[in-house]
Design a protein around this motif. Structure first.
Motif, PDB file in Angstrom:
ATOM      1  N   GLU A 190      27.073  21.058  22.342  1.00 39.05           N
ATOM      2  CA  GLU A 190      27.547  21.440  23.562  1.00 39.05           C
ATOM      3  C   GLU A 190      28.990  21.897  23.407  1.00 39.05           C
ATOM      4  OE1 GLU A 190      24.955  18.814  26.644  1.00 39.05           O
ATOM      5  OE2 GLU A 190      26.706  17.735  25.704  1.00 39.05           O
ATOM      6  N   GLN A 191      29.647  21.120  22.675  1.00 42.47           N
ATOM      7  CA  GLN A 191      31.113  21.511  22.510  1.00 42.47           C
ATOM      8  C   GLN A 191      31.241  23.010  21.852  1.00 42.47           C
ATOM      9  OE1 GLN A 191      33.131  18.556  20.163  1.00 42.47           O
ATOM     10  NE2 GLN A 191      33.318  17.241  21.975  1.00 42.47           N
ATOM     11  N   LEU A 192      30.426  23.202  20.830  1.00 43.92           N
ATOM     12  CA  LEU A 192      29.954  24.474  19.987  1.00 43.92           C
ATOM     13  C   LEU A 192      29.602  25.619  21.046  1.00 43.92           C
ATOM     14  CD1 LEU A 192      30.267  26.184  17.465  1.00 43.92           C
ATOM     15  CD2 LEU A 192      27.758  25.618  17.199  1.00 43.92           C
ATOM     16  N   ALA A 193      28.879  25.269  22.022  1.00 46.79           N
ATOM     17  CA  ALA A 193      28.509  26.221  23.022  1.00 46.79           C
ATOM     18  C   ALA A 193      29.472  26.706  23.736  1.00 46.79           C
ATOM     19  CB  ALA A 193      27.201  25.811  23.789  1.00 46.79           C
ATOM     20  N   VAL A 194      30.365  25.595  24.188  1.00 48.89           N
ATOM     21  CA  VAL A 194      31.333  25.971  25.012  1.00 48.89           C
ATOM     22  C   VAL A 194      32.212  26.628  24.532  1.00 48.89           C
ATOM     23  CG1 VAL A 194      33.283  24.767  26.268  1.00 48.89           C
ATOM     24  CG2 VAL A 194      31.046  23.872  26.741  1.00 48.89           C
ATOM     25  N   HIS A 195      32.642  26.463  23.375  1.00 48.60           N
ATOM     26  CA  HIS A 195      33.576  27.410  22.260  1.00 48.60           C
ATOM     27  C   HIS A 195      33.336  28.697  22.075  1.00 48.60           C
ATOM     28  CE1 HIS A 195      37.112  27.937  19.703  1.00 48.60           C
ATOM     29  NE2 HIS A 195      36.210  28.130  18.839  1.00 48.60           N
ATOM     30  N   GLN A 196      31.861  28.840  22.088  1.00 48.77           N
ATOM     31  CA  GLN A 196      31.371  30.193  21.787  1.00 48.77           C
ATOM     32  C   GLN A 196      31.432  30.926  23.308  1.00 48.77           C
ATOM     33  OE1 GLN A 196      27.637  29.439  20.300  1.00 48.77           O
ATOM     34  NE2 GLN A 196      28.166  29.383  18.150  1.00 48.77           N
ATOM     35  N   GLN A 197      31.219  30.256  24.021  1.00 51.00           N
ATOM     36  CA  GLN A 197      31.088  30.776  25.692  1.00 51.00           C
ATOM     37  C   GLN A 197      32.517  31.261  25.937  1.00 51.00           C
ATOM     38  OE1 GLN A 197      29.982  28.136  28.673  1.00 51.00           O
ATOM     39  NE2 GLN A 197      30.185  29.467  30.223  1.00 51.00           N
ATOM     40  N   LEU A 198      33.516  30.392  25.533  1.00 49.53           N
ATOM     41  CA  LEU A 198      35.039  30.836  25.919  1.00 49.53           C
ATOM     42  C   LEU A 198      35.350  31.776  24.711  1.00 49.53           C
ATOM     43  CD1 LEU A 198      36.744  27.427  26.369  1.00 49.53           C
ATOM     44  CD2 LEU A 198      36.320  29.078  27.978  1.00 49.53           C
ATOM     45  N   GLU A 199      34.965  32.115  23.790  1.00 48.27           N
ATOM     46  CA  GLU A 199      35.256  33.282  22.933  1.00 48.27           C
ATOM     47  C   GLU A 199      34.670  34.465  23.530  1.00 48.27           C
ATOM     48  OE1 GLU A 199      33.564  32.707  19.166  1.00 48.27           O
ATOM     49  OE2 GLU A 199      35.312  31.381  18.544  1.00 48.27           O
ATOM     50  N   GLU A 200      33.628  34.423  23.953  1.00 46.40           N
ATOM     51  CA  GLU A 200      32.910  35.726  24.733  1.00 46.40           C
ATOM     52  C   GLU A 200      33.935  35.932  25.989  1.00 46.40           C
ATOM     53  OE1 GLU A 200      30.547  37.731  23.735  1.00 46.40           O
ATOM     54  OE2 GLU A 200      30.619  36.669  22.021  1.00 46.40           O
ATOM     55  N   ILE A 201      34.328  35.004  26.643  1.00 48.52           N
ATOM     56  CA  ILE A 201      35.068  35.274  28.114  1.00 48.52           C
ATOM     57  C   ILE A 201      36.321  35.633  27.882  1.00 48.52           C
ATOM     58  CG2 ILE A 201      36.140  33.880  29.816  1.00 48.52           C
ATOM     59  CD1 ILE A 201      33.559  32.015  29.943  1.00 48.52           C
ATOM     60  N   GLN A 202      36.754  35.471  26.668  1.00 47.66           N
ATOM     61  CA  GLN A 202      38.309  35.781  26.226  1.00 47.66           C
ATOM     62  C   GLN A 202      38.494  37.052  25.710  1.00 47.66           C
ATOM     63  OE1 GLN A 202      40.637  32.810  23.753  1.00 47.66           O
ATOM     64  NE2 GLN A 202      39.187  31.003  24.809  1.00 47.66           N
ATOM     65  N   LYS A 203      37.311  37.650  25.565  1.00 45.82           N
ATOM     66  CA  LYS A 203      37.248  39.161  25.002  1.00 45.82           C
ATOM     67  C   LYS A 203      37.458  40.073  26.211  1.00 45.82           C
ATOM     68  CE  LYS A 203      34.270  38.485  20.949  1.00 45.82           C
ATOM     69  NZ  LYS A 203      32.795  38.489  20.344  1.00 45.82           N
ATOM     70  N   LYS A 204      37.197  39.489  27.483  1.00 48.49           N
ATOM     71  CA  LYS A 204      37.448  40.405  28.911  1.00 48.49           C
ATOM     72  C   LYS A 204      38.911  40.590  28.812  1.00 48.49           C
ATOM     73  CE  LYS A 204      33.447  38.205  30.949  1.00 48.49           C
ATOM     74  NZ  LYS A 204      33.235  37.489  32.027  1.00 48.49           N
ATOM     75  N   ASP A 205      39.487  41.121  29.919  1.00 47.01           N
ATOM     76  CA  ASP A 205      40.605  41.491  30.268  1.00 47.01           C
ATOM     77  C   ASP A 205      41.207  40.049  30.899  1.00 47.01           C
ATOM     78  OD1 ASP A 205      43.107  42.434  31.197  1.00 47.01           O
ATOM     79  OD2 ASP A 205      42.303  43.414  33.009  1.00 47.01           O
ATOM     80  N   TRP A 206      42.239  39.542  30.367  1.00 52.19           N
ATOM     81  CA  TRP A 206      42.857  38.183  30.996  1.00 52.19           C
ATOM     82  C   TRP A 206      43.168  38.321  32.490  1.00 52.19           C
ATOM     83  CZ3 TRP A 206      43.722  33.421  28.573  1.00 52.19           C
ATOM     84  CH2 TRP A 206      43.218  33.476  27.214  1.00 52.19           C
ATOM     85  N   LYS A 207      43.250  39.402  33.034  1.00 52.77           N
ATOM     86  CA  LYS A 207      43.755  39.276  34.406  1.00 52.77           C
ATOM     87  C   LYS A 207      42.573  38.976  35.349  1.00 52.77           C
ATOM     88  CE  LYS A 207      47.348  42.716  33.788  1.00 52.77           C
ATOM     89  NZ  LYS A 207      47.748  44.088  33.960  1.00 52.77           N
TER      90      LYS A 207
END
Length: 171
Positions: free
Chosen positions: A55-72
């Motif tokens: 689950e920690q790995l899944a959250v980490h991967q999910q956050l990696e995908e989210i961080q590729k977006k515009d931070w605004k």
């Protein structure tokens, strides 16, 4: 709001899911996709220690995908989760001392100083009196003897213009 964001499909997820499904058995892909859907990012700090490694790995991967977006466009919860996963007090950054250790160290130091003071006082009270040579009269007599013998005539007590106390250390 978080559930809507997780349910919203992105362009890269179907491709990643198809690659993961082709590379791993079907039961592993199902557990990964269900784990990423179960863990919300709203309060990752409180949940992180209880999450399994998958689950920690899944959250980490999910956050990696989210961080590729515009931070605004990221929500505050997503930014907090990303910061916590990257720099939070877990793994190698876990505090080495649990809370309350500082007080234990302080009390231990105070106790050590108290024991040392007590030992010093006891040893001073049990010690014999100082020798008869440690008094002002004896030191003045040592000065007179040094002058008679012209001890240290260059810079010491027998030198010309000497203004020091010589051997006298008592007031």
């Amino acid at each position: 709001m978080q559930a809507l964001r997780l349910a919203r499909p992105t362009l890269s997820r179907p491709l990643a899911r198809s690659l993961a499904a082709a590379a791993s058995p079907p039961h592993a892909a199902a557990s990964t996709s269900s784990a990423s859907a179960v863990v919300p990012l709203s309060n990752v700090e409180a949940q992180w220690e209880r999450l399994s490694a998958d689950e920690q790995l899944a959250v980490h991967q999910q956050l990696e995908e989210i961080q590729k977006k515009d931070w605004k466009t990221l929500s505050i919860d997503e930014k907090k989760a990303a910061y916590y996963v990257a720099f939070g007090p877990h793994g190698p950054r876990t505090p080495t001392n649990p809370p309350g250790t500082s007080m234990k160290v302080f009390l231990g130091a105070v106790a050590g100083i108290a024991v040392a003071g007590t030992l010093f006082a006891v040893s001073r009270s049990l010690a014999p009196p100082p020798p008869k040579t440690i008094n002002k009269e004896w030191e003045e007599a040592a000065n007179e003897r040094a002058l008679e013998q012209k001890m240290n005539p260059i810079s010491g007590i027998a030198s010309e213009g000497y203004s020091g106390k010589g051997f006298v250390t008592h007031k």
